[in-house]
Design a protein around this motif. Sequence first.
Motif, PDB file in Angstrom:
ATOM      1  N   VAL A  60      -3.508  29.250  25.974  1.00  0.00           N
ATOM      2  CA  VAL A  60      -2.581  29.886  26.912  1.00  0.00           C
ATOM      3  C   VAL A  60      -2.506  29.025  28.161  1.00  0.00           C
ATOM      4  CG1 VAL A  60      -2.098  31.921  28.317  1.00  0.00           C
ATOM      5  CG2 VAL A  60      -3.027  32.193  26.011  1.00  0.00           C
ATOM      6  N   THR A  61      -1.284  28.681  28.552  1.00  0.00           N
ATOM      7  CA  THR A  61      -1.053  27.861  29.741  1.00  0.00           C
ATOM      8  C   THR A  61      -0.491  28.732  30.857  1.00  0.00           C
ATOM      9  OG1 THR A  61       1.191  27.276  29.018  1.00  0.00           O
ATOM     10  CG2 THR A  61      -0.607  25.821  28.346  1.00  0.00           C
ATOM     11  N   GLY A  62      -0.673  28.290  32.086  1.00  0.00           N
ATOM     12  CA  GLY A  62      -0.134  28.987  33.242  1.00  0.00           C
ATOM     13  C   GLY A  62       0.596  28.017  34.145  1.00  0.00           C
ATOM     14  N   THR A  63       1.857  28.317  34.441  1.00  0.00           N
ATOM     15  CA  THR A  63       2.682  27.425  35.267  1.00  0.00           C
ATOM     16  C   THR A  63       3.437  28.238  36.308  1.00  0.00           C
ATOM     17  OG1 THR A  63       4.420  27.583  33.590  1.00  0.00           O
ATOM     18  CG2 THR A  63       3.001  25.644  33.515  1.00  0.00           C
ATOM     19  N   ILE A  64       3.853  27.568  37.380  1.00  0.00           N
ATOM     20  CA  ILE A  64       4.589  28.245  38.444  1.00  0.00           C
ATOM     21  C   ILE A  64       5.952  28.701  37.949  1.00  0.00           C
ATOM     22  CG2 ILE A  64       5.611  27.940  40.738  1.00  0.00           C
ATOM     23  CD1 ILE A  64       3.390  25.955  41.339  1.00  0.00           C
ATOM     24  N   ASN A  65       6.562  27.913  37.069  1.00  0.00           N
ATOM     25  CA  ASN A  65       7.871  28.236  36.515  1.00  0.00           C
ATOM     26  C   ASN A  65       7.745  28.561  35.032  1.00  0.00           C
ATOM     27  OD1 ASN A  65      10.001  27.460  38.747  1.00  0.00           O
ATOM     28  ND2 ASN A  65       8.458  25.840  38.754  1.00  0.00           N
ATOM     29  N   PRO A  66       8.708  29.307  34.476  1.00  0.00           N
ATOM     30  CA  PRO A  66       8.662  29.618  33.047  1.00  0.00           C
ATOM     31  C   PRO A  66       8.722  28.347  32.210  1.00  0.00           C
ATOM     32  CG  PRO A  66      10.311  30.973  34.172  1.00  0.00           C
ATOM     33  CD  PRO A  66       9.870  29.934  35.142  1.00  0.00           C
ATOM     34  N   THR A  67       8.062  28.384  31.064  1.00  0.00           N
ATOM     35  CA  THR A  67       8.086  27.245  30.152  1.00  0.00           C
ATOM     36  C   THR A  67       8.501  27.694  28.757  1.00  0.00           C
ATOM     37  OG1 THR A  67       5.733  27.548  29.620  1.00  0.00           O
ATOM     38  CG2 THR A  67       6.274  25.988  31.385  1.00  0.00           C
ATOM     39  N   LYS A  68       8.897  26.728  27.956  1.00  0.00           N
ATOM     40  CA  LYS A  68       9.196  26.986  26.561  1.00  0.00           C
ATOM     41  C   LYS A  68       8.849  25.748  25.755  1.00  0.00           C
ATOM     42  CE  LYS A  68      14.075  25.536  26.569  1.00  0.00           C
ATOM     43  NZ  LYS A  68      15.468  25.971  26.319  1.00  0.00           N
ATOM     44  N   ILE A  69       8.716  25.931  24.449  1.00  0.00           N
ATOM     45  CA  ILE A  69       8.369  24.822  23.558  1.00  0.00           C
ATOM     46  C   ILE A  69       9.623  24.329  22.856  1.00  0.00           C
ATOM     47  CG2 ILE A  69       7.047  24.148  21.520  1.00  0.00           C
ATOM     48  CD1 ILE A  69       4.981  26.229  22.293  1.00  0.00           C
ATOM     49  N   ILE A  70       9.850  23.026  22.907  1.00  0.00           N
ATOM     50  CA  ILE A  70      10.942  22.419  22.164  1.00  0.00           C
ATOM     51  C   ILE A  70      10.356  21.383  21.214  1.00  0.00           C
ATOM     52  CG2 ILE A  70      12.577  22.769  24.049  1.00  0.00           C
ATOM     53  CD1 ILE A  70      12.399  19.740  24.593  1.00  0.00           C
ATOM     54  N   GLU A  71      11.140  20.964  20.248  1.00  0.00           N
ATOM     55  CA  GLU A  71      10.674  19.990  19.266  1.00  0.00           C
ATOM     56  C   GLU A  71      11.513  18.729  19.376  1.00  0.00           C
ATOM     57  OE1 GLU A  71       9.065  19.952  14.659  1.00  0.00           O
ATOM     58  OE2 GLU A  71       9.678  21.804  15.658  1.00  0.00           O
ATOM     59  N   LEU A  72      10.843  17.608  19.471  1.00  0.00           N
ATOM     60  CA  LEU A  72      11.504  16.310  19.530  1.00  0.00           C
ATOM     61  C   LEU A  72      11.450  15.696  18.145  1.00  0.00           C
ATOM     62  CD1 LEU A  72      12.801  14.623  21.853  1.00  0.00           C
ATOM     63  CD2 LEU A  72      10.682  13.297  21.900  1.00  0.00           C
ATOM     64  N   ARG A  73      12.621  15.400  17.607  1.00  0.00           N
ATOM     65  CA  ARG A  73      12.682  14.835  16.259  1.00  0.00           C
ATOM     66  C   ARG A  73      12.702  13.307  16.317  1.00  0.00           C
ATOM     67  NH1 ARG A  73      15.928  19.506  15.908  1.00  0.00           N
ATOM     68  NH2 ARG A  73      17.754  18.356  16.655  1.00  0.00           N
ATOM     69  N   SER A  74      12.421  12.709  15.189  1.00  0.00           N
ATOM     70  CA  SER A  74      12.359  11.253  15.102  1.00  0.00           C
ATOM     71  C   SER A  74      13.702  10.647  15.504  1.00  0.00           C
ATOM     72  CB  SER A  74      12.004  10.831  13.678  1.00  0.00           C
ATOM     73  OG  SER A  74      11.963   9.429  13.568  1.00  0.00           O
ATOM     74  N   GLY A  75      13.674   9.668  16.388  1.00  0.00           N
ATOM     75  CA  GLY A  75      14.885   9.013  16.862  1.00  0.00           C
ATOM     76  C   GLY A  75      15.433   9.598  18.147  1.00  0.00           C
ATOM     77  N   GLU A  76      14.947  10.774  18.559  1.00  0.00           N
ATOM     78  CA  GLU A  76      15.423  11.403  19.789  1.00  0.00           C
ATOM     79  C   GLU A  76      14.577  10.953  20.979  1.00  0.00           C
ATOM     80  OE1 GLU A  76      17.316  15.611  18.219  1.00  0.00           O
ATOM     81  OE2 GLU A  76      15.257  15.584  18.944  1.00  0.00           O
ATOM     82  N   THR A  77      15.188  11.011  22.157  1.00  0.00           N
ATOM     83  CA  THR A  77      14.507  10.646  23.399  1.00  0.00           C
ATOM     84  C   THR A  77      14.791  11.709  24.453  1.00  0.00           C
ATOM     85  OG1 THR A  77      14.740   8.272  22.925  1.00  0.00           O
ATOM     86  CG2 THR A  77      14.251   8.894  25.192  1.00  0.00           C
ATOM     87  N   LEU A  78      13.772  12.090  25.181  1.00  0.00           N
ATOM     88  CA  LEU A  78      13.925  13.007  26.308  1.00  0.00           C
ATOM     89  C   LEU A  78      13.700  12.222  27.586  1.00  0.00           C
ATOM     90  CD1 LEU A  78      14.171  15.843  27.594  1.00  0.00           C
ATOM     91  CD2 LEU A  78      11.701  16.081  27.283  1.00  0.00           C
TER      92      LEU A  78
END
Length: 242
Positions: free
Chosen positions: A171-189
């Motif tokens: 369990v993580t705690g952050t000042i702002n809401p968070t969510k989990i995303i998935e990075l697929r092969s070949g993608e860049t964030l």
Amino acid sequence: MQHEVKIIEPTDLWYLQNNINKETNKFFHPTKAIPFIQQVEIKLNNSGTIIQKGSLHRCLGRLTYGVYKTDNRLREIWVSLTTETEYNAPVYRGTGSVFLEPKSKGHFLHYTQIQVLPSEQWEFDDNVFQFCSDNVVIGARRLKFRQMVGSTDGTWRVTLAPLPEQQAQVVTGTINPTKIIELRSGETLIADYDLVKGFTKGIREDYRKLGHFGKGGGEGYVWMYEGQGKLLIAEMEGLGLG
């Protein structure tokens, strides 16, 4: 291991003593600060949890107390010296409830529960990790110098993986809401701020300059993530809407 985030409001007597109408001014009063408290309750049912040292408020039930240990004493000392997650962090096992230190209004956190699969290893910002199940191995990773400069993450990150062939929870705690995303092969964030608060093994992180002297984008230094895996992101970071 389950957890519940509770918001505790003042008693009716407090409202009466401070001459505040609870029905109309419960959340805001023009002259008085109304105290609200946020507290996390971790519920255990023949299970265990590792919490940050010093974060216990109280516990109740058929529980035993211990300290986090691995089969590698040098690893324990290394984690203790380099992260907020000390090698002698408290471990509670059994059936009952563990209550963490309450947080006053203005210091509330958004909590995100993550299921860590047997094949996964997560890496978190040092101040993001809050507590986890007791079937994990905790480690640390040193940041590159330019990553330290570009964030408030300090010098080290916490790494966490479940024991072989087991599934863990963190369990993580952050000042702002968070969510989990998935990075697929070949993608860049690409992000111009500290968007990512954690990611799995298989993601490559870098803090690099994008463009030079106004050419090639001219965004200056940005965070870049490549590879394949999951990321814990805080999209509202810096918007003032947390």
